[in-house]
Design a protein around this motif. Sequence first.
Motif, PDB file in Angstrom:
ATOM      1  N   THR A  96      -3.557   9.286   9.143  1.00  0.00           N
ATOM      2  CA  THR A  96      -4.176   7.950   9.267  1.00  0.00           C
ATOM      3  C   THR A  96      -4.625   7.809  10.716  1.00  0.00           C
ATOM      4  N   VAL A 111      -0.926   8.400  11.965  1.00  0.00           N
ATOM      5  CA  VAL A 111      -0.081   9.362  11.258  1.00  0.00           C
ATOM      6  C   VAL A 111      -0.728  10.730  11.417  1.00  0.00           C
ATOM      7  N   LEU A 170       4.493   9.740  11.726  1.00  0.00           N
ATOM      8  CA  LEU A 170       4.075   8.449  12.288  1.00  0.00           C
ATOM      9  C   LEU A 170       4.315   8.465  13.803  1.00  0.00           C
ATOM     10  N   HIS A 178       1.133   5.157   0.374  1.00  0.00           N
ATOM     11  CA  HIS A 178       0.363   6.273   0.929  1.00  0.00           C
ATOM     12  C   HIS A 178       0.960   7.593   0.473  1.00  0.00           C
ATOM     13  N   HIS A 204      -4.809   2.912  14.861  1.00  0.00           N
ATOM     14  CA  HIS A 204      -5.153   1.504  14.589  1.00  0.00           C
ATOM     15  C   HIS A 204      -3.947   0.619  14.871  1.00  0.00           C
ATOM     16  N   LEU A 209       0.867  -1.183   0.000  1.00  0.00           N
ATOM     17  CA  LEU A 209       0.000   0.000   0.000  1.00  0.00           C
ATOM     18  C   LEU A 209       0.903   1.232   0.000  1.00  0.00           C
ATOM     19  N   PHE A 216       2.163  -5.371   3.866  1.00  0.00           N
ATOM     20  CA  PHE A 216       1.471  -6.180   4.878  1.00  0.00           C
ATOM     21  C   PHE A 216       1.605  -7.655   4.521  1.00  0.00           C
ATOM     22  N   HIS A 269      -0.836   2.656  16.230  1.00  0.00           N
ATOM     23  CA  HIS A 269      -0.117   3.773  15.633  1.00  0.00           C
ATOM     24  C   HIS A 269      -1.075   4.655  14.853  1.00  0.00           C
ATOM     25  N   ALA A 280       3.766   0.690   2.682  1.00  0.00           N
ATOM     26  CA  ALA A 280       3.546  -0.361   3.685  1.00  0.00           C
ATOM     27  C   ALA A 280       3.417  -1.698   2.968  1.00  0.00           C
ATOM     28  N   ARG A 308       3.934  13.852   2.261  1.00  0.00           N
ATOM     29  CA  ARG A 308       4.636  12.702   2.854  1.00  0.00           C
ATOM     30  C   ARG A 308       4.258  11.448   2.072  1.00  0.00           C
ATOM     31  N   LEU A 310       7.356  -1.279   6.879  1.00  0.00           N
ATOM     32  CA  LEU A 310       6.970   0.063   6.436  1.00  0.00           C
ATOM     33  C   LEU A 310       8.211   0.893   6.113  1.00  0.00           C
ATOM     34  N   SER A 350       4.681   7.090   2.153  1.00  0.00           N
ATOM     35  CA  SER A 350       5.132   5.889   2.848  1.00  0.00           C
ATOM     36  C   SER A 350       4.682   4.675   2.050  1.00  0.00           C
ATOM     37  N   TYR A 384       0.353  11.578   1.543  1.00  0.00           N
ATOM     38  CA  TYR A 384      -0.323  12.517   2.441  1.00  0.00           C
ATOM     39  C   TYR A 384      -0.011  13.929   1.965  1.00  0.00           C
ATOM     40  N   ASP A 433      -2.201  -2.864  12.972  1.00  0.00           N
ATOM     41  CA  ASP A 433      -2.345  -3.545  11.678  1.00  0.00           C
ATOM     42  C   ASP A 433      -2.957  -4.927  11.915  1.00  0.00           C
TER      43      ASP A 433
HETATM   44  O1  LIG Z   1       1.910   6.021   6.530  1.00  0.00           O
HETATM   45  C1  LIG Z   1       2.389   5.412   7.499  1.00  0.00           C
HETATM   46  O2  LIG Z   1       3.507   5.678   7.958  1.00  0.00           O
HETATM   47  C2  LIG Z   1       1.621   4.329   8.198  1.00  0.00           C
HETATM   48  C3  LIG Z   1       0.440   3.829   7.457  1.00  0.00           C
HETATM   49  C4  LIG Z   1      -0.235   2.722   8.205  1.00  0.00           C
HETATM   50  O3  LIG Z   1      -0.247   2.694   9.404  1.00  0.00           O
HETATM   51  C5  LIG Z   1      -0.875   1.604   7.492  1.00  0.00           C
HETATM   52  O4  LIG Z   1      -0.922   1.614   6.254  1.00  0.00           O
HETATM   53  O5  LIG Z   1      -1.344   0.669   8.158  1.00  0.00           O
END
Ligand SMILES: O=C(O)CCC(=O)C(=O)O
Length: 196
Positions: free
Chosen positions: A65, A126, A85, A51, A68, A49, A140, A124, A138, A134, A77, A136, A53, A70
């Motif tokens: 974000t 964001v 974060l 991201h 939550h 994923l 998973f 965590h 991820a 920004r 990440l 990132s 921002y 994961d």
């Molecule tokens: O953007 C981030 O640093 C974290 C994103 C995140 O927590 C997630 O995708 O589960």
Amino acid sequence: MLIHSDALFEYAEQVKNLGSTLFELLSEALGLKPSYLTDIECNQGQIILCHYYPPCPQPELAIGTSRHSDSGFLTILLQDEIGGLQILREDRWVDVTPTPGAFIVNIGDLLQLISNDGFRSVEHRVVAKNTAPRVSIACFFSTHFHPASTRMYGPIKQLLSDESPPLYRATLVRDYIKHYYSIGLDAKTAISDFQL
Ligand SMILES: O=C(O)CCC(=O)C(=O)O
Ligand SMILES: [Fe+2]
């Protein structure tokens, strides 16, 4: 954001290899044989994923974000240098300061469940920033998209004893994920619904 697909596939491959190594180390940390977590297919699903921002003019009114943990087994990440974060530690939000070249590895709920709290998933979020966009990425490890999987995941038997009884009921990954998304982000409640 434009990422060249060859670069993304190469990245996915490398992160998968890193994930396999981490699952070996995590198995050993639990006192299990190194291949244990990969034998039960914790490394099988891989979801990437990306991201983005955008800068936010009023960051105090917004969130990047929501809070939550994961849902899957493990998350690797990569974040850029912008920051934002945070992890929840003893009821306080702590910044995860960007370190060039470093990955952030999060334990997911399903690894907490099968390790019977040997490992804990971390909450965590964001926070929004007004400085610059920004990015990132991820990765998973979770078999969300293997809906045919009939493997049940419960606390690993070798970790249980009279002193360490099972803390969670067993579940299919898809049932856990369905429940997780039915609640939505904002606090770590999904796993508590699987507590015995
Ligand atoms: O953007 C981030 O640093 C974290 C994103 C995140 O927590 C997630 O995708 O589960
Ligand atoms: Fe997350």
